[in-house]
Scaffold this motif. Structure first.
Motif, short mmCIF file in Angstrom:
data_model
loop_
_atom_site.label_atom_id
_atom_site.label_comp_id
_atom_site.label_asym_id
_atom_site.label_seq_id
_atom_site.Cartn_x
_atom_site.Cartn_y
_atom_site.Cartn_z
N SER A 113 40.17 -9.99 47.83
CA SER A 113 40.51 -10.34 46.40
C SER A 113 39.54 -11.69 46.33
CB SER A 113 41.82 -10.64 45.99
OG SER A 113 42.40 -11.68 46.74
N ASP A 114 38.72 -12.09 47.32
CA ASP A 114 38.03 -13.27 46.99
C ASP A 114 38.74 -14.44 46.58
OD1 ASP A 114 35.34 -12.56 47.82
OD2 ASP A 114 34.73 -11.40 46.13
N GLU A 134 42.26 0.40 46.42
CA GLU A 134 41.11 1.34 46.57
C GLU A 134 39.94 0.62 45.86
OE1 GLU A 134 41.79 5.37 45.27
OE2 GLU A 134 43.61 5.48 46.43
N VAL A 135 40.38 -0.17 44.98
CA VAL A 135 39.53 -1.31 44.30
C VAL A 135 40.17 -2.28 44.48
CG1 VAL A 135 38.49 0.26 42.50
CG2 VAL A 135 40.51 -0.79 41.92
N PRO A 136 39.39 -3.56 44.49
CA PRO A 136 39.95 -5.13 44.98
C PRO A 136 40.45 -5.73 43.73
CG PRO A 136 37.60 -5.19 44.73
CD PRO A 136 38.03 -3.69 44.50
N PHE A 137 40.75 -5.20 42.50
CA PHE A 137 40.92 -5.71 41.47
C PHE A 137 42.31 -6.02 40.92
CE2 PHE A 137 36.73 -3.82 40.85
CZ PHE A 137 36.13 -4.90 41.10
N ARG A 138 43.32 -5.63 41.77
CA ARG A 138 44.73 -6.11 41.31
C ARG A 138 45.13 -7.55 40.93
NH1 ARG A 138 49.50 -7.44 44.06
NH2 ARG A 138 51.35 -6.34 43.22
N TYR A 148 42.23 -10.26 41.28
CA TYR A 148 40.94 -10.66 41.90
C TYR A 148 40.35 -11.63 41.40
CZ TYR A 148 36.02 -9.56 43.36
OH TYR A 148 34.86 -9.87 44.05
N TYR A 149 39.53 -12.56 42.24
CA TYR A 149 39.38 -13.89 41.98
C TYR A 149 37.65 -14.13 42.11
CZ TYR A 149 44.18 -15.08 41.84
OH TYR A 149 45.39 -15.14 41.53
N GLY A 150 37.19 -13.02 42.21
CA GLY A 150 35.62 -12.90 42.49
C GLY A 150 34.91 -13.48 41.14
N SER A 151 34.83 -14.42 40.76
CA SER A 151 34.16 -15.12 39.64
C SER A 151 33.88 -16.66 40.12
CB SER A 151 34.51 -14.92 38.27
OG SER A 151 35.95 -15.51 38.03
N VAL A 152 32.60 -17.03 40.01
CA VAL A 152 32.32 -18.49 40.50
C VAL A 152 32.55 -19.47 39.36
CG1 VAL A 152 29.91 -18.29 40.05
CG2 VAL A 152 30.80 -19.83 41.95
N GLY A 201 33.78 -6.71 47.55
CA GLY A 201 33.84 -7.45 46.43
C GLY A 201 32.55 -7.56 45.40
N LEU A 202 32.52 -8.20 44.20
CA LEU A 202 31.30 -7.98 43.48
C LEU A 202 30.28 -8.74 43.98
CD1 LEU A 202 33.13 -8.82 40.12
CD2 LEU A 202 32.10 -6.24 40.77
N ALA A 203 29.02 -8.28 44.08
CA ALA A 203 27.91 -8.87 44.75
C ALA A 203 27.32 -10.17 44.13
CB ALA A 203 26.65 -7.96 44.98
N ASN A 204 27.38 -10.12 42.59
CA ASN A 204 26.88 -11.22 41.91
C ASN A 204 28.36 -11.60 40.97
OD1 ASN A 204 24.54 -11.74 42.56
ND2 ASN A 204 23.75 -9.76 41.24
#
Length: 735
Positions: free
Chosen positions: A351-352, A372-376, A378-382, A440-443
């Motif tokens: 989940s980053d 199946e998707v990591p967004f339960r 999710y912390y993938g924003s900078v 995770g999200l690449a960008n």
């Protein structure tokens, strides 16, 4: 490369992405082609066509959704076996109800003679959402001079598809559909997912239909000339059955839904201008914004957009709160409190998540539960984390509410630590991102498409990546921390954060400014090589004050050049760049929220005429759009005389930060600032765009007081008059 102090985390996945990520929205069907009607309340939203039906074909987002699951995938009404003809389809100005007026087509008998001419039978479908239930009233009236026997058939189905399935993601296996159960007046459809959770849709009919099965309800209605009958339908998403179905249930729920909308939107200052079309734009912006707001345990929270993003997004909500802070600071308070309550406290590579990091996205569907998707969660924003600190500082400045800041101060401290420890991965003083796993999200900036960060030759950047606007947000976070610490009585730490902000400002200028480009570069790649690309990202350096004053004019000139400014707004990427594509998601399109933030930055440096030009472009675009409703984005083709903008096929509409954009642009042009300690509202060099001659803002609140003000054009200047004052509020205008 590993984040400092994060030995528990795996190495960054830092290779460039060459294919679109599997979480992107598939463009199998254009939303603009169907122009659907949307309703929302809480964690439930619905998308219907203009007849009020839902057809869930390939790529279609139509249906009734609750907590990221489609609880009704098909709903269609027929008259005597035929689809009715559309007369009109209208959303109330406050988005409370959808009303569809329909009529019968021509009906012929077995001999081919006309048995019933069109426009003889009128159907009025009135529908709204409230507390996880879709309520509908169908009024059937006979306008023919003879009695008519009418068959009304309602066909329905529920596929219980996860929202990511609807968006185009394929699954190898699904859970179990259960046989439908039908009894007098009710049908239950249910599904048990692979997560073990049973999801149920209950349809209730009043009066009970003549025939009811697992797929349809059939009414046979005899109508004398002028006579009408009313049918009620409730579609309930996994809640206890209502006490009653029918007239009382419908109207009590409708009363409560409208009352709730009036109460929430009543917090906002009201805006009325001399331009009636602009008044419609403002009304729709306010209505969309408050429809998208969901009441969480911590306060009001704007969900990002319908249909794909009707959930908690950190970045989107923070930016929406910034855009509307002058109008309704309670939104910012709710966003801050909810994000603080859901801040990451540990490491989770999938989940980053890292300690102190602020949410990117939350999902409740089966696929999220199964990961199946990591967004339960999710912390993938900078950018969410520095934006969180920025918003906290702006909220305190706007309201003087030190109590709320003290309550969330541990979260602010954790966010500041994340910026230092995990955000700056290599210790160079800039914040970078890189996903921890391939899932995770690449960008991870706001331009999160797989191809949105690239070099001048078009080659995709390799991570970890430091994008320009994130450094601007970090600068804003340091400045906000300094202001908040002074209020909290920690002068020494306040001075330290102010010094750090100043240091970042000069290092950013030395590394990111490119004189040949006439702007700041898009990003630094993992090898610290600049991505020498002009972009709208540079405008965010103006937003927070990161740009040193001597750079502001050239950056503004580049942003407003013909290559960048389409006439409707500033493109994400100008036509001069290698990956420019006006039909792309992030490489040449126009985003209203991006333009609103840039306009705030332009106004900050005194370029109010540029801000007004952006305002005029987006307002002009709205005049060509249904309901005057700005979408998430539109294509970046140049503006042509007597033609509207080109729509993006799968743009969300409504979208919270797009709805808030016209409201933010008004603040930029008028130069509205708040000084709560002095109980003073200032208008710094106010300017009105050409389409507004006069404007009134009522119930503009500060502290315990409020004012009504009028802005009137006088030659090239704007005169601000106080119409009414409540409390000891000062209004000051700087020419």
């Amino acid at each position: 490369m590993r984040a400092k102090g994060s030995a528990m985390s795996p190495a960054d996945v830092d290779s460039p992405v060459t294919e679109p990520p599997e979480y992107s929205v598939a463009a199998a069907t254009s939303l603009q082609e169907r122009r659907p009607n949307t309703l929302k309340h809480g964690d439930t939203f619905a998308v219907f066509d203009h007849n009020g039906d839902a057809y869930s074909g390939s790529g279609s987002p139509e249906g009734l959704f609750h907590r990221d699951t489609r609880h009704l995938s098909h709903l269609a009404v027929t008259i005597n076996g035929a689809r009715p003809l559309l007369l009109s389809s209208t959303l109330r100005d406050d988005n409370a109800t959808l009303t569809c007026d329909l009529t019968n087509p021509d009906f012929v008998d077995d001999s081919g003679a006309l048995a019933l001419p069109h426009d003889s039978i009128h159907l009025r479908r009135s529908r709204f959402l409230w507390n996880g239930t879709c309520y509908e009233r169908i009024l059937v009236r006979n306008f023919h001079e003879r009695p008519q026997q009418i068959e009304i058939r309602l066909a329905f189905a529920a596929d219980f598809a996860d929202l990511f399935e609807v968006r185009g993601k394929q699954r190898k296996q699904r859970g179990q559909m259960h046989p439908a159960t039908a009894k007098r007046g009710e049908v239950h459809l249910s599904y048990t997912g692979l997560d073990g959770q049973k999801r149920t849709t209950r349809l209730g009919f009043d009066p009970p239909p003549l025939r009811l099965s697992a797929t349809e309800a059939v009414y046979e209605i005899g109508l004398a000339p002028g006579q009408s009958r009313t049918l009620f339908l409730e579609i309930n998403c996994q809640r206890e059955p209502a006490i009653t179905i029918g007239h009382r249930s419908f109207f009590f729920a409708l009363r409560d839904a409208r009352r709730a909308l009036r109460t929430s939107s009543g917090r906002a200052a009201s805006i009325v201008s001399s331009n009636e079309v602009f008044n419609e734009v403002v009304q729709r912006s306010i209505s969309d914004l408050y429809m998208l707001i969901t009441d969480t345990n911590e306060g009001p929270y704007p969900y990002a957009g319908i249909p794909w993003f009707s959930t908690v997004f950190g970045r989107d909500a923070i930016i929406t709160a910034i855009e509307t802070l002058w109008l309704d600071p309670e939104i910012a308070r709710g966003v801050l409190a909810h994000l603080a309550a859901n801040q990451a406290t540990d490491f989770d590579p999938l989940s980053d998540a890292e300690p102190g990091k602020i949410l990117h996205e939350v999902r409740f569907g089966e696929m999220a539960e199964l990961r199946e998707v990591p967004f339960r969660r999710y912390y993938g924003s900078v950018d969410s984390t520095p934006l969180f600190v920025m918003l906290a500082g702006q909220y305190l400045q706007r309201t003087g509410d030190a109590s709320t800041i003290r309550t969330i101060w541990p979260n602010i401290e954790a966010a500041l630590k994340w910026i230092d420890v995990h955000g700056d991965r290599d210790g160079d003083g800039f914040v970078e991102y890189g996903r921890r796993t391939e899932e995770g999200l690449a960008n991870q900036g706001w331009k999160d498409s797989h191809d949105s960060i690239f070099h001048a030759d078009g080659m995709l950047a390799r991570g970890p990546i430091a994008i320009a606007e994130v450094q601007a947000y970090v600068y804003g976070a340091w400045e906000a921390a300094s202001r908040m610490l002074r209020v909290l009585g920690h002068e020494d730490r306040a001075v330290e954060f102010s010094r750090r902000a100043d240091d970042l400002r000069h290092r950013f200028d030395a590394v990111f400014f490119d004189a040949e480009l006439g702007t700041y570069v898009l990003a630094l790649d993992g090898d610290k090589q600049p991505c020498r690309v002009r972009s709208s990202n540079a405008g965010h350096a103006l937003l927070t004050g990161l740009a040193i004053p001597e750079r502001a004019e050239v950056v503004a000139k580049t942003l407003m050049s013909g290559a960048s400014f389409s006439g409707w707004g500033i493109r994400t990427i100008p036509v001069t760049e290698s990956r420019y594509n006006p039909m792309s998601y992030h490489n040449g399109s126009v985003w209203p929220h991006d333009n609103a933030l840039i306009a705030l930055g332009l106004a900050r440096y005194g370029f109010r005429l540029h801000a007004a030009r952006i305002f005029e472009g987006l307002f002009a675009a709205s005049t060509y759009i249904d309901l005057r409703r700005l979408p998430e984005l539109f294509c970046g083709f140049p503006r042509q005389r007597a033609q509207g903008p080109t729509f993006y096929p799968v743009a969300c509409i409504p979208q919270a930060w797009a709805a808030a954009a016209p409201l933010s642009l008004l603040q930029s042009c008028l130069g509205i600032e708040f000084h709560t300690k002095q109980m003073q509202i200032t208008f710094d060099t106010p300017y009105l765009p050409g389409f507004i001659e006069e404007l009134e803002i009522r119930n503009l609140q500060i502290g315990s007081g409020s004012v009504d003000v009028a802005a009137n054009r006088s030659g090239t200047s704007v005169v601000i008059d106080v119409l009414e004052r409540r409390g000891h509020v000062r209004v000051v205008t700087f020419a």
